[in-house]
Design a protein around this motif. Structure first.
Motif, PDB file in Angstrom:
ATOM      1  N   ALA A  92      -4.817  35.103  -0.444  1.00  0.00           N
ATOM      2  CA  ALA A  92      -4.389  35.842  -1.633  1.00  0.00           C
ATOM      3  C   ALA A  92      -3.941  34.870  -2.720  1.00  0.00           C
ATOM      4  CB  ALA A  92      -3.269  36.803  -1.265  1.00  0.00           C
ATOM      5  N   THR A  94      -4.890  31.590  -3.113  1.00  0.00           N
ATOM      6  CA  THR A  94      -5.999  30.824  -3.693  1.00  0.00           C
ATOM      7  C   THR A  94      -6.868  31.730  -4.553  1.00  0.00           C
ATOM      8  OG1 THR A  94      -7.269  31.169  -1.670  1.00  0.00           O
ATOM      9  CG2 THR A  94      -6.157  29.072  -1.890  1.00  0.00           C
ATOM     10  N   ARG A  95      -6.973  33.004  -4.187  1.00  0.00           N
ATOM     11  CA  ARG A  95      -7.742  33.963  -4.978  1.00  0.00           C
ATOM     12  C   ARG A  95      -7.141  34.101  -6.375  1.00  0.00           C
ATOM     13  NH1 ARG A  95     -11.192  38.077  -3.848  1.00  0.00           N
ATOM     14  NH2 ARG A  95     -11.179  37.739  -1.622  1.00  0.00           N
ATOM     15  N   THR A  96      -5.811  34.242  -6.415  1.00  0.00           N
ATOM     16  CA  THR A  96      -5.140  34.347  -7.708  1.00  0.00           C
ATOM     17  C   THR A  96      -5.351  33.073  -8.519  1.00  0.00           C
ATOM     18  OG1 THR A  96      -3.512  35.746  -6.647  1.00  0.00           O
ATOM     19  CG2 THR A  96      -2.948  34.893  -8.807  1.00  0.00           C
ATOM     20  N   ALA A  98      -7.912  31.005  -8.285  1.00  0.00           N
ATOM     21  CA  ALA A  98      -9.306  30.984  -8.730  1.00  0.00           C
ATOM     22  C   ALA A  98      -9.475  31.862  -9.963  1.00  0.00           C
ATOM     23  CB  ALA A  98     -10.226  31.463  -7.608  1.00  0.00           C
ATOM     24  N   GLU A  99      -8.818  33.040  -9.942  1.00  0.00           N
ATOM     25  CA  GLU A  99      -8.911  33.939 -11.092  1.00  0.00           C
ATOM     26  C   GLU A  99      -8.288  33.302 -12.329  1.00  0.00           C
ATOM     27  OE1 GLU A  99      -8.603  38.090  -8.522  1.00  0.00           O
ATOM     28  OE2 GLU A  99      -6.941  37.474  -9.793  1.00  0.00           O
ATOM     29  N   ASP A 100      -7.142  32.668 -12.129  1.00  0.00           N
ATOM     30  CA  ASP A 100      -6.482  32.043 -13.277  1.00  0.00           C
ATOM     31  C   ASP A 100      -7.330  30.911 -13.846  1.00  0.00           C
ATOM     32  OD1 ASP A 100      -4.467  33.799 -13.035  1.00  0.00           O
ATOM     33  OD2 ASP A 100      -2.987  32.406 -12.236  1.00  0.00           O
ATOM     34  N   VAL A 101      -7.951  30.136 -12.967  1.00  0.00           N
ATOM     35  CA  VAL A 101      -8.829  29.051 -13.421  1.00  0.00           C
ATOM     36  C   VAL A 101      -9.978  29.632 -14.242  1.00  0.00           C
ATOM     37  CG1 VAL A 101     -10.505  27.343 -12.646  1.00  0.00           C
ATOM     38  CG2 VAL A 101      -8.260  27.435 -11.580  1.00  0.00           C
ATOM     39  N   ALA A 102     -10.589  30.716 -13.721  1.00  0.00           N
ATOM     40  CA  ALA A 102     -11.706  31.343 -14.426  1.00  0.00           C
ATOM     41  C   ALA A 102     -11.251  31.879 -15.780  1.00  0.00           C
ATOM     42  CB  ALA A 102     -12.295  32.459 -13.578  1.00  0.00           C
ATOM     43  N   MET A 103     -10.035  32.462 -15.812  1.00  0.00           N
ATOM     44  CA  MET A 103      -9.494  33.017 -17.050  1.00  0.00           C
ATOM     45  C   MET A 103      -9.360  31.918 -18.094  1.00  0.00           C
ATOM     46  SD  MET A 103      -8.548  36.192 -17.722  1.00  0.00           S
ATOM     47  CE  MET A 103      -7.716  37.055 -16.417  1.00  0.00           C
ATOM     48  N   ARG A 105     -10.877  28.934 -18.102  1.00  0.00           N
ATOM     49  CA  ARG A 105     -12.192  28.405 -18.456  1.00  0.00           C
ATOM     50  C   ARG A 105     -12.875  29.321 -19.466  1.00  0.00           C
ATOM     51  NH1 ARG A 105     -14.966  26.762 -12.791  1.00  0.00           N
ATOM     52  NH2 ARG A 105     -16.881  26.552 -13.971  1.00  0.00           N
ATOM     53  N   ALA A 106     -12.734  30.642 -19.266  1.00  0.00           N
ATOM     54  CA  ALA A 106     -13.357  31.589 -20.206  1.00  0.00           C
ATOM     55  C   ALA A 106     -12.752  31.433 -21.584  1.00  0.00           C
ATOM     56  CB  ALA A 106     -13.171  33.019 -19.703  1.00  0.00           C
ATOM     57  N   GLU A 110     -14.660  29.995 -24.956  1.00  0.00           N
ATOM     58  CA  GLU A 110     -14.798  30.829 -26.139  1.00  0.00           C
ATOM     59  C   GLU A 110     -14.213  30.174 -27.383  1.00  0.00           C
ATOM     60  OE1 GLU A 110     -13.903  35.455 -27.195  1.00  0.00           O
ATOM     61  OE2 GLU A 110     -14.042  34.878 -25.099  1.00  0.00           O
ATOM     62  N   ILE A 116     -19.938  25.434 -20.266  1.00  0.00           N
ATOM     63  CA  ILE A 116     -20.200  26.358 -19.166  1.00  0.00           C
ATOM     64  C   ILE A 116     -21.087  25.630 -18.183  1.00  0.00           C
ATOM     65  CG2 ILE A 116     -21.495  28.438 -18.556  1.00  0.00           C
ATOM     66  CD1 ILE A 116     -20.412  29.624 -21.216  1.00  0.00           C
ATOM     67  N   ASN A 120     -22.222  26.666 -10.446  1.00  0.00           N
ATOM     68  CA  ASN A 120     -20.961  26.226  -9.872  1.00  0.00           C
ATOM     69  C   ASN A 120     -21.136  25.085  -8.885  1.00  0.00           C
ATOM     70  OD1 ASN A 120     -18.451  27.620 -10.707  1.00  0.00           O
ATOM     71  ND2 ASN A 120     -19.817  29.355 -10.511  1.00  0.00           N
TER      72      ASN A 120
ATOM     73  N   SER B  43     -21.968  31.758  -8.620  1.00  0.00           N
ATOM     74  CA  SER B  43     -23.431  31.694  -8.501  1.00  0.00           C
ATOM     75  C   SER B  43     -23.907  30.267  -8.340  1.00  0.00           C
ATOM     76  CB  SER B  43     -24.090  32.285  -9.751  1.00  0.00           C
ATOM     77  OG  SER B  43     -23.758  33.627  -9.898  1.00  0.00           O
ATOM     78  N   VAL B  58     -18.296  35.053 -20.889  1.00  0.00           N
ATOM     79  CA  VAL B  58     -18.564  34.624 -19.519  1.00  0.00           C
ATOM     80  C   VAL B  58     -17.294  34.092 -18.883  1.00  0.00           C
ATOM     81  CG1 VAL B  58     -19.919  33.099 -18.049  1.00  0.00           C
ATOM     82  CG2 VAL B  58     -20.895  33.926 -20.178  1.00  0.00           C
ATOM     83  N   GLN B  60     -16.327  32.111 -15.242  1.00  0.00           N
ATOM     84  CA  GLN B  60     -16.887  31.541 -14.025  1.00  0.00           C
ATOM     85  C   GLN B  60     -15.817  31.405 -12.959  1.00  0.00           C
ATOM     86  OE1 GLN B  60     -18.789  27.987 -15.985  1.00  0.00           O
ATOM     87  NE2 GLN B  60     -20.419  28.521 -14.562  1.00  0.00           N
ATOM     88  N   PRO B  62     -14.486  29.910  -9.624  1.00  0.00           N
ATOM     89  CA  PRO B  62     -14.851  28.623  -9.031  1.00  0.00           C
ATOM     90  C   PRO B  62     -15.588  28.747  -7.707  1.00  0.00           C
ATOM     91  CG  PRO B  62     -12.464  28.937  -9.033  1.00  0.00           C
ATOM     92  CD  PRO B  62     -13.047  30.072  -9.812  1.00  0.00           C
ATOM     93  N   TYR B  63     -15.420  29.854  -7.014  1.00  0.00           N
ATOM     94  CA  TYR B  63     -16.214  30.083  -5.801  1.00  0.00           C
ATOM     95  C   TYR B  63     -16.341  31.589  -5.597  1.00  0.00           C
ATOM     96  CZ  TYR B  63     -11.426  30.222  -4.054  1.00  0.00           C
ATOM     97  OH  TYR B  63     -10.090  30.488  -3.902  1.00  0.00           O
ATOM     98  N   ARG B  72     -11.689  42.686  -9.773  1.00  0.00           N
ATOM     99  CA  ARG B  72     -10.260  42.508 -10.011  1.00  0.00           C
ATOM    100  C   ARG B  72     -10.062  41.540 -11.172  1.00  0.00           C
ATOM    101  NH1 ARG B  72      -5.219  40.430  -6.248  1.00  0.00           N
ATOM    102  NH2 ARG B  72      -5.459  38.429  -7.279  1.00  0.00           N
ATOM    103  N   PHE B  73     -10.870  40.483 -11.168  1.00  0.00           N
ATOM    104  CA  PHE B  73     -10.787  39.540 -12.279  1.00  0.00           C
ATOM    105  C   PHE B  73     -11.115  40.225 -13.595  1.00  0.00           C
ATOM    106  CE2 PHE B  73     -12.719  36.794 -15.357  1.00  0.00           C
ATOM    107  CZ  PHE B  73     -11.736  35.836 -15.505  1.00  0.00           C
TER     108      PHE B  73
END
Lengths: 133, 258
Positions: A92, A94-96, A98-103, A105-106, A110, A116, A120, B43, B58, B60, B62-63, B72-73
């Protein structure tokens, strides 16, 4: 070879190994306490497997060795259950992350031309060659 | 913008570089002014680059986090960027974007609107254990949500602002959590769920799982997910999110301060 020789050697080795892991700081203290307690209880049993015989008989179990076997099984069950719980919690977390990292990066892609990654696996390879097969 | 609402279409995508351009172009043509967010779920192909090249936002991961994780994201993103409406939609072209205004219109009377495949339109058919599973889910979830639901595993959904906030704090990420458990959780917390009939299109990429053994496993897993969803405790901070803030003006003051 007498049974007690094997069990006592095993008991001592396990205890020494726990202490060594602790000394090298490979075990977190919260786990170390549990394992040390288990080691200290189990090691003497290796030398004197009969000390539990009277307790076992009171519980209606034929011999101390059976009691140790049973208790050991229950203990391992609890330990693995605890590890599953820890793994769920870590997942849970690491999932959070990962989401924060993606947020972020997005956001950077932008507003600040953050690249981009083409895929991956490329991004992962760039930072850690051990991750992707 | 649709009816003065900022709308985000969330497309979870895992190796969808092939199908993405078509669906993104279609959305831009049919729904000008609507934002799309492609959640690249780890991906290995050029999904993210393709999506960016076709003018989509977009993100991304990380995995790979799975569909539930990607969704959820998506809801966290929609909540953070203060969208009024969020829609989730498959990236493989099964969901026709023409229905988006219909789904959004239905949000006037509901917090969560499902695009249902068996409610009249289209000719989508399933048989055997998979259809039993879907029927069981429909019956149980219809009772939980106190409304007639015929397609509870549909991945075509629209959420209003309070639903987005709810899902950004609580969204099940395990198998079938994104469809079954998310709906049960929303219903248990008092959100209004409704469905509108939509026609499904043939998927352009990927293949559906059809073997009877797989379908039986699906039935068993769906039952387990349903049972867990019914007995799981909802966290307090999630229960505190109040349903029914259907327009931005009606947003309750106690929610703004938090």
């Amino acid at each position: 070879m007498h049974l007690t020789v094997i069990t006592s050697i095993t008991g001592v080795l396990v205890l020494v190994y726990i202490l060594e892991l602790l000394r090298r700081q490979q075990l977190r203290e919260k786990y170390a306490a549990i394992w040390l307690a288990i080691g200290v209880v189990v090691a003497p049993l290796g030398f004197f497997p009969t000390i539990l015989d009277s307790t076992a008989r009171k519980l209606g179990i034929a011999s101390g060795v059976s009691l140790v076997l049973f208790a050991g099984f229950v203990l391992l069950l609890l330990v693995s259950l605890h590890l599953s719980w820890e793994a769920s919690r870590l997942e849970a977390e690491t999932r959070t992350l990962a989401e924060d990292v993606a947020m972020m990066r997005a956001y950077l892609a932008e507003h600040h031309d953050y690249p981009i990654a083409r895929s991956n696996s490329d991004a992962a390879k760039a930072t850690d060659p051990g991750v992707t097969a | 913008m649709i009816d003065g609402k900022r709308v985000l279409i969330i497309l979870p995508a895992w190796n969808e570089a092939e199908g993405l351009p078509k669906i993104l172009r279609e959305i831009q043509q049919k729904l000008p002014g609507v934002d799309t967010l492609v959640v690249d779920d780890g991906s290995t192909d050029s999904t993210a680059a393709v999506a960016a090249a076709h003018g989509s936002k977009v993100a991304q991961l990380p995995y790979n986090l799975g569909v539930g994780g990607a969704m959820r994201f998506g809801y966290r993103y929609a909540h953070l960027h203060d969208y009024d409406v969020a829609l989730q939609c498959d990236a493989d072209g099964q969901h026709d974007p023409s229905y988006v205004p219909t789904l959004i219109a239905k949000l006037d009377e509901a917090d969560l609107v499902i695009g249902a495949r068996f409610a009249g339109e289209g000719s989508y058919k399933v048989r055997g254990p998979r259809s039993w599973a879907m029927k069981l889910l429909s019956v149980v979830l219809s009772r939980v949500a106190r409304t007639r639901l015929t397609d509870t595993t549909s991945g075509y959904k629209a959420c209003n602002k309070s639903m987005i906030e709810f899902f950004s704090h609580w969204y099940p990420v395990e198998y079938l959590g994104d469809t079954i458990e998310s709906m049960v959780g929303a219903a248990r917390c008092g959100f209004v769920i409704r469905q509108v009939p939509v026609a499904m299109r043939e998927r352009t990429t990927g293949t559906p799982s059809a073997s009877p053994i797989k379908a039986t496993i699906y039935l068993a897993r769906a039952g387990l997910v349903l049972l867990l969803a019914m007995i799981r405790r909802m966290p307090k901070h999630v229960k505190a999110i109040q349903p029914g803030t259907r327009t931005t003006a009606a947003r309750s003051p106690q929610l703004i301060g938090r």
